[in-house]
Design a protein around this motif. Sequence first.
Motif, mmCIF file in Angstrom:
data_model
loop_
_atom_site.group_PDB
_atom_site.id
_atom_site.type_symbol
_atom_site.label_atom_id
_atom_site.label_comp_id
_atom_site.label_asym_id
_atom_site.label_seq_id
_atom_site.Cartn_x
_atom_site.Cartn_y
_atom_site.Cartn_z
ATOM 1 N N GLU A 1 -23.241 -8.129 18.326
ATOM 2 C CA GLU A 1 -22.112 -7.062 18.639
ATOM 3 C C GLU A 1 -21.100 -6.498 17.771
ATOM 4 O O GLU A 1 -20.432 -5.062 17.378
ATOM 5 C CB GLU A 1 -21.073 -7.599 20.039
ATOM 6 N N ALA A 2 -20.660 -7.846 16.734
ATOM 7 C CA ALA A 2 -19.876 -7.582 15.608
ATOM 8 C C ALA A 2 -20.421 -6.069 14.463
ATOM 9 O O ALA A 2 -19.578 -5.339 14.014
ATOM 10 C CB ALA A 2 -19.413 -8.484 14.240
ATOM 11 N N LEU A 3 -21.796 -6.293 14.637
ATOM 12 C CA LEU A 3 -22.653 -5.234 13.328
ATOM 13 C C LEU A 3 -23.385 -3.948 14.045
ATOM 14 O O LEU A 3 -24.014 -3.444 13.230
ATOM 15 C CB LEU A 3 -23.663 -5.990 12.432
ATOM 16 N N SER A 4 -23.377 -3.815 15.481
ATOM 17 C CA SER A 4 -23.895 -3.145 15.805
ATOM 18 C C SER A 4 -25.245 -3.501 16.202
ATOM 19 O O SER A 4 -26.316 -1.833 15.539
ATOM 20 C CB SER A 4 -22.887 -1.686 16.308
ATOM 21 N N LEU A 5 -26.257 -4.379 15.218
ATOM 22 C CA LEU A 5 -27.575 -4.398 15.127
ATOM 23 C C LEU A 5 -28.237 -5.087 16.218
ATOM 24 O O LEU A 5 -27.675 -5.921 16.819
ATOM 25 C CB LEU A 5 -27.741 -5.131 14.159
ATOM 26 N N PRO A 6 -29.694 -5.144 17.109
ATOM 27 C CA PRO A 6 -29.986 -5.821 17.818
ATOM 28 C C PRO A 6 -30.670 -6.951 17.400
ATOM 29 O O PRO A 6 -30.591 -7.616 16.117
ATOM 30 C CB PRO A 6 -31.790 -5.147 18.474
ATOM 31 N N LEU B 1 -30.794 -9.076 13.834
ATOM 32 C CA LEU B 1 -29.734 -10.418 12.886
ATOM 33 C C LEU B 1 -31.205 -11.529 14.299
ATOM 34 O O LEU B 1 -31.150 -11.553 15.220
ATOM 35 C CB LEU B 1 -29.027 -10.626 14.031
ATOM 36 N N ALA B 2 -32.212 -12.025 13.522
ATOM 37 C CA ALA B 2 -32.763 -12.800 13.673
ATOM 38 C C ALA B 2 -32.188 -14.562 13.464
ATOM 39 O O ALA B 2 -32.348 -15.021 12.695
ATOM 40 C CB ALA B 2 -34.494 -12.972 13.171
ATOM 41 N N VAL B 3 -32.653 -15.038 14.514
ATOM 42 C CA VAL B 3 -33.007 -16.831 14.090
ATOM 43 C C VAL B 3 -33.595 -17.785 13.819
ATOM 44 O O VAL B 3 -34.808 -17.018 13.660
ATOM 45 C CB VAL B 3 -32.549 -17.452 15.877
ATOM 46 N N ALA B 4 -33.532 -18.322 12.696
ATOM 47 C CA ALA B 4 -34.160 -19.149 11.507
ATOM 48 C C ALA B 4 -34.276 -20.452 12.056
ATOM 49 O O ALA B 4 -32.880 -20.599 12.015
ATOM 50 C CB ALA B 4 -34.771 -18.217 10.727
ATOM 51 N N LEU B 5 -35.920 -21.068 11.641
ATOM 52 C CA LEU B 5 -35.049 -22.549 11.420
ATOM 53 C C LEU B 5 -35.018 -22.698 10.196
ATOM 54 O O LEU B 5 -36.045 -22.114 9.441
ATOM 55 C CB LEU B 5 -36.509 -23.548 11.467
ATOM 56 N N THR C 1 -44.209 -12.329 13.049
ATOM 57 C CA THR C 1 -43.521 -10.860 13.512
ATOM 58 C C THR C 1 -42.399 -10.599 14.316
ATOM 59 O O THR C 1 -41.936 -11.968 14.405
ATOM 60 C CB THR C 1 -44.229 -9.716 14.072
ATOM 61 N N ARG C 2 -41.874 -9.124 13.819
ATOM 62 C CA ARG C 2 -40.156 -9.732 14.608
ATOM 63 C C ARG C 2 -40.104 -8.729 15.630
ATOM 64 O O ARG C 2 -40.345 -7.679 15.333
ATOM 65 C CB ARG C 2 -39.080 -9.733 14.361
ATOM 66 N N ARG C 3 -39.189 -9.256 16.295
ATOM 67 C CA ARG C 3 -39.271 -8.081 18.021
ATOM 68 C C ARG C 3 -37.552 -8.471 18.098
ATOM 69 O O ARG C 3 -37.066 -9.452 18.014
ATOM 70 C CB ARG C 3 -40.373 -8.320 19.204
ATOM 71 N N PRO C 4 -37.248 -6.610 19.194
ATOM 72 C CA PRO C 4 -36.126 -7.578 19.873
ATOM 73 C C PRO C 4 -36.075 -8.444 20.716
ATOM 74 O O PRO C 4 -36.472 -8.193 21.366
ATOM 75 C CB PRO C 4 -35.907 -6.062 20.618
#
Length: 197
Positions: free
Chosen positions: A124-129, A77-81, A138-141
């Motif tokens: 937490e709901a989807l158990s994804l980073p 799950l990433a935050v994007a503008l 690029t994306r990183r945890p």
Amino acid sequence: MRQQKAEAWPHDPAYPYVALERPTGAEGWPLLFQSLDPGADDGVRLIALWPDAVALRRRVAGLPMKIERPLTDYGGLAVALLDPEGDDEGVAIVLVHADPVLSVTLYSAPHIDDVVAEWRGWSEALSLPMLVTEADGTRRPAYPMIGRLTVAAARARRPRRGPLKHRRPSVYRRRAAGRPLAGLDVHRGERELIARD
């Protein structure tokens, strides 16, 4: 294929932002909602989200299309503008797939007030980073991880301070085993002295 509740596909054109309510139990799944899709005939696609899968439905050139992917295909799950090049401060939380067409926006708002709480809640709901987007795209945890487990820094031992700092350790307060006294008489083989009627 999974069965979906066909009667409820909530969408309010007057409110362009996504504000899904996260399920608190198994009965809240699947989440059914619509999102904008420029490639679809009517400009929207229907999304069904389970804790372990995502199904996307849309109509292209008059043909219905359905894609169902396991949640393990999604990176996190990433935050994007919403408008990276403009002055709009709107943000979105996106369920990121390697194919951008399969990415799904789970939350969007015109401000950043609640974004961190929503980001953590969906993670937490989807158990994804939780993913952080770098300047180059690029994306990183957001936190170091081993598999799906977040690795936290080891906590330092608490320093011993206060009134108990100089207390003698309790191991020294234990009583030592007793030793027989010298010159103690031991009587063996004698008859018992018991008062009988």
